[in-house]
Design a protein around this motif. Structure first.
Motif, PDB file in Angstrom:
ATOM      1  N   GLU A 234       0.838  -1.196   0.000  1.00 53.82           N
ATOM      2  CA  GLU A 234       0.000   0.000   0.000  1.00 53.82           C
ATOM      3  C   GLU A 234       0.875   1.249   0.000  1.00 53.82           C
ATOM      4  O   GLU A 234       1.964   1.263   0.581  1.00 53.82           O
ATOM      5  N   LEU A 236       0.410   5.313   1.028  1.00 47.89           N
ATOM      6  CA  LEU A 236      -0.501   6.197   1.759  1.00 47.89           C
ATOM      7  C   LEU A 236       0.113   7.589   1.868  1.00 47.89           C
ATOM      8  O   LEU A 236       1.339   7.749   1.927  1.00 47.89           O
ATOM      9  N   ILE A 307       4.809   5.342   3.069  1.00 48.66           N
ATOM     10  CA  ILE A 307       4.115   6.460   3.727  1.00 48.66           C
ATOM     11  C   ILE A 307       4.768   7.771   3.296  1.00 48.66           C
ATOM     12  O   ILE A 307       5.981   7.967   3.470  1.00 48.66           O
TER      13      ILE A 307
END
Length: 360
Positions: A234, A236, A307
């Motif tokens: 992921e 983000l 991130i």
């Protein structure tokens, strides 16, 4: 004279040919039939069979010879039943015979199979646990004291699926022991499924077959590596100082354990020494790649979280800056027009009034 001799020879040939055809047809049409054509009887059991010679036109009598219920010759009949009782020979051959009007005899052996169901059908407990990523595993089925071997079929099952079937074959008429082995691969979905085997005797027609005999069953324990419930990786965007929540939940058997690795080594060594669960929640301080490894006895897999801080919207910043600059310019011009020398506002400044001496 030659013509008469030729005619006599020709007539004799045709008479001989007709005789051969008639006798051959008569011999062919006379035969013994059994009903049913194949007989199956349990060892020590009883059965009834019928001998039929009705295709023969010159039958004087019919009879059965057997150590388990012979009839002797019965005159005037061309079909006859026999009741075979307490059959205790594995290779018995009951015989039906007929006597024809020319004192000749014909006989046929009844096609009979004496069988015995297994004394026991068993499956040794398979290896536990099995690994879905491992090699194949051996399943075995043991069949004890069964006859005849050439009618035996052994089947192995996993859940409702037939995974292997075989006829061990062999010419043994006496009871024998038979074993069957096969190698199977397992997957995660096999965890909790039952495995077992059964033995049956295959007769024809099928309705003559006795019910199959089944072994005990065993429940499979299958270990399989973790699989993430969310996307594997992921990316983000989190504002600095806000709380982030990273989900590393995975399914596997045994239950997975988790280890986290952080973008900043100081987080790794000091702040998060006890983080072992599937979800990480913390205040966002450092951009970078966070990783989580889920592992168990069957293997491990790693998920990465990239991130980042939100990227700045320069168009919005430019608009806001332009608004402030415009407002500043308006205030500056307004101040130059409406502010008096003593620092107060006066909206009378710049207004002309006519007097007798001129404008003021």
């Amino acid at each position: 004279m030659k013509m008469q001799q030729w005619l006599k020879t020709t007539m004799r040939f045709f008479v001989f040919l007709i005789f051969i055809v008639w006798t051959g047809k008569s011999a062919h049409s006379c035969k013994i039939e059994f009903h049913p054509p194949l007989v199956f009887v349990k060892f020590g059991g009883s059965t009834i069979a019928n001998c039929d010679a009705s295709l023969c036109s010159n039958v004087e009598g019919i009879g059965w010879e057997s150590p388990f219920g012979g009839t002797g010759l019965v005159e005037g009949l061309s079909t006859l039943n026999v009741n075979l009782q307490n059959v205790k020979e594995w290779n018995t051959k009951p015989q039906c015979y007929i006597v024809l009007s020319d004192d000749t005899q014909m006989s046929e052996n009844l096609p009979i199979t004496v069988y015995k169901m297994p004394k026991k059908v068993s499956m040794p407990k398979p290896i536990s646990p099995m690994k879905a990523t491992g090699p194949g595993y051996v399943l075995q089925c043991d069949v004890e004291d069964v006859a005849p071997a050439n009618r035996l079929i052994i089947t192995l099952y996993k859940g409702n699926e037939t995974i292997y079937e075989q006829n061990p074959k062999g010419e043994d008429l006496l009871p024998v022991n038979k074993s069957l082995q096969t190698t199977v691969n397992v997957v995660a979905e096999d965890h909790g499924k039952e495995v077992w085997c059964e033995a049956r005797l295959n007769f024809s027609p099928a309705e003559q077959s006795p019910p199959p005999m089944r072994s005990e069953s065993h429940v499979l324990t299958v270990y399989y590596p973790p699989t993430f419930t969310e996307p594997k990786n992921e990316t983000l965007e989190i504002s600095f100082g806000k709380t982030i929540s990273l989900n590393c939940s995975a399914t596997g058997n045994p239950t997975p354990v988790y280890s986290w690795h952080f973008a900043d080594p100081t987080q790794e060594g000091i702040q998060k020494q006890n983080v072992t669960g599937p979800i990480l929640t913390e205040d966002f301080r450092v951009s970078g790649v966070y990783s989580c490894t889920a592992s168990n006895a069957a293997g491990g897999t790693t998920k990465y979280f990239n991130i980042n801080k939100p990227s700045r919207n320069w168009t919005t910043i430019a608009i806001i800056l332009a608004v402030f600059l415009t407002l500043g310019a308006v205030l500056f011009i307004g101040g130059a027009i409406f502010v008096t020398k003593n620092g107060t506002f006066s909206f009378q400044r710049g207004i002309y009034r006519l007097t007798s001496t001129g404008p003021i």
